[in-house]
Scaffold this motif. Structure first.
Motif, mmCIF file in Angstrom:
data_model
loop_
_atom_site.group_PDB
_atom_site.id
_atom_site.type_symbol
_atom_site.label_atom_id
_atom_site.label_comp_id
_atom_site.label_asym_id
_atom_site.label_seq_id
_atom_site.Cartn_x
_atom_site.Cartn_y
_atom_site.Cartn_z
ATOM 1 N N GLN A 154 1.026 -1.233 0.136
ATOM 2 C CA GLN A 154 0.520 -0.146 -0.061
ATOM 3 C C GLN A 154 0.766 1.325 -0.019
ATOM 4 O O GLN A 154 1.993 1.045 0.358
ATOM 5 N N SER A 155 0.144 2.677 -0.647
ATOM 6 C CA SER A 155 1.248 3.726 -0.472
ATOM 7 C C SER A 155 0.140 4.950 0.525
ATOM 8 O O SER A 155 -0.158 4.384 0.700
ATOM 9 N N GLY A 156 0.888 5.288 0.955
ATOM 10 C CA GLY A 156 -0.007 6.862 1.453
ATOM 11 C C GLY A 156 0.169 6.269 3.210
ATOM 12 O O GLY A 156 -0.569 6.453 3.518
ATOM 13 N N ILE A 157 0.777 5.228 3.368
ATOM 14 C CA ILE A 157 0.682 5.214 4.935
ATOM 15 C C ILE A 157 1.571 5.741 6.148
ATOM 16 O O ILE A 157 1.021 6.276 6.946
ATOM 17 N N PHE A 158 2.803 6.407 5.646
ATOM 18 C CA PHE A 158 3.691 7.520 6.466
ATOM 19 C C PHE A 158 3.052 8.921 4.870
ATOM 20 O O PHE A 158 3.096 8.564 3.874
ATOM 21 N N THR A 159 3.373 9.962 6.107
ATOM 22 C CA THR A 159 3.224 10.771 5.029
ATOM 23 C C THR A 159 4.974 11.598 5.041
ATOM 24 O O THR A 159 5.288 12.675 3.785
ATOM 25 N N ASP A 160 6.247 11.185 5.906
ATOM 26 C CA ASP A 160 7.477 11.285 5.201
ATOM 27 C C ASP A 160 8.411 10.010 4.632
ATOM 28 O O ASP A 160 9.732 10.584 4.967
ATOM 29 N N THR A 161 7.688 9.376 4.076
ATOM 30 C CA THR A 161 8.398 8.059 3.502
ATOM 31 C C THR A 161 7.904 6.992 2.948
ATOM 32 O O THR A 161 5.803 7.031 3.226
ATOM 33 N N GLU A 162 8.033 6.714 1.747
ATOM 34 C CA GLU A 162 7.694 5.561 1.136
ATOM 35 C C GLU A 162 8.281 4.704 0.264
ATOM 36 O O GLU A 162 7.520 4.025 -0.343
ATOM 37 N N ASP A 163 9.450 4.310 1.414
ATOM 38 C CA ASP A 163 10.654 3.366 1.229
ATOM 39 C C ASP A 163 9.079 2.763 1.603
ATOM 40 O O ASP A 163 8.466 1.781 2.710
ATOM 41 N N LYS A 164 9.655 1.143 0.488
ATOM 42 C CA LYS A 164 8.655 -0.163 0.324
ATOM 43 C C LYS A 164 9.144 -1.186 1.290
ATOM 44 O O LYS A 164 7.973 -1.354 2.450
ATOM 45 N N ASP A 165 10.715 -0.817 2.381
ATOM 46 C CA ASP A 165 11.022 -2.109 3.614
ATOM 47 C C ASP A 165 10.239 -1.553 4.882
ATOM 48 O O ASP A 165 9.293 -2.462 5.798
ATOM 49 N N ILE A 166 9.584 -0.142 4.266
ATOM 50 C CA ILE A 166 9.002 0.437 5.979
ATOM 51 C C ILE A 166 7.651 -0.128 6.010
ATOM 52 O O ILE A 166 7.084 -0.020 6.441
#
Length: 274
Positions: A154-166
């Motif tokens: 999923q995308s947009g989980i966090f506003t300060d990173t789109e890192d896949k592993d995170i």
């Protein structure tokens, strides 16, 4: 250039080359071992481009070697980048063997193969855990790892990173944010945070823990960290080592920063849990 062999593990040599700490896969290294035994040579062995030499510069045996990890398309093949800070150019002696084994099992992302004594960021700790899970579960991508657990990226989980592993670590329930959409990827991770993440990763793996070690400084930890510290201190690898132990004198030091080499060791030990 001159390379001083720092010891071998089966068909590998740990070496310094041009101020880099490197792994080399050596063809004929076992033959060299046998030859050294036959001639009862106990001195240092130096490896140059064309072979192994004794302390006096005499050729012991021609060798062919190639850099390990080229199949991963790394930018170069040193374990650590060239670094002007001497203590950062290799893992500490107490961490050396398990750091090597973690690297040999391809558990550690390239970005973590330096600054071993420095604090690790939340982002890099996620990289290490997710990469380890991918290796353990034989997933060739982060998406494939998630699919094995019935999840999709999923995308947009966090506003300060789109890192896949995170994002994957969050979807797997291994890591949380700080609220308001923030993850703070560059922030250093504390020992109590690392313990909590390792416990959650172990549960993703289906691994259970044993008896927790008792520490004398638990009064300084936050309530949410208690379960994680108890879990990882009681979780023992196949090699008989606690996934995460204390810092000495029966202390856990929950608020202290967690270092890169400590992270590598705990991720390797978790990988080695049944």
């Amino acid at each position: 250039g001159l390379v001083k062999d720092l010891g071998n593990y089966e068909d590998f040599a740990f070496s310094y080359l041009d101020n880099c700490f490197c792994i080399y896969e050596v063809t004929g290294f076992e033959d060299l071992d046998k030859y050294l035994d036959e001639i009862h040579y106990k001195g240092d062995v130096f490896i140059r481009d064309d072979g192994a030499y004794d302390e006096n510069g005499n050729l012991l045996m021609p060798l062919v070697y190639e850099e390990k990890f080229n199949k991963l398309n790394y930018a170069d093949f040193s374990i650590v980048n060239k670094n002007t800070v001497a203590e950062q150019t290799r893992p500490s002696d107490w961490a050396l063997d398990e750091c090597f084994l973690a690297l040999r099992n391809e558990l550690i992302p390239y970005a973590m193969q330096k600054n071993y004594q420095s604090p690790i960021s939340r982002e890099n700790f996620c990289h290490a855990i997710v990469n380890m899970l991918m290796v353990r579960e034989k997933a060739d991508s982060v998406e494939a790892l998630l699919a094995k657990h019935g999840l999709t990226m999923q995308s947009g989980i966090f506003t300060d990173t789109e890192d896949k592993d995170i994002r994957a670590a969050n979807l797997l329930g291994i890591v949380n944010g700080y609220g308001n959409g923030l993850f703070r990827p560059e922030q250093n991770i504390s020992r109590q945070e690392a313990a909590a993440m390792l416990m959650r990763a172990a549960k993703v793996m289906g691994v259970s823990s044993g008896s927790a070690k008792q520490f004398t400084d638990t009064g300084s930890l936050q309530a949410w960290a208690t379960d994680g510290i108890n879990f990882v201190s009681g979780l023992v690898s196949q090699d008989g080592k606690a996934v995460m132990g204390g810092t000495g004198a029966d202390k856990f030091s929950p608020l202290s920063d967690y270092t890169t080499e400590q992270s590598i060791l705990t991720v390797y030990r978790l990988f080695r849990c049944k």
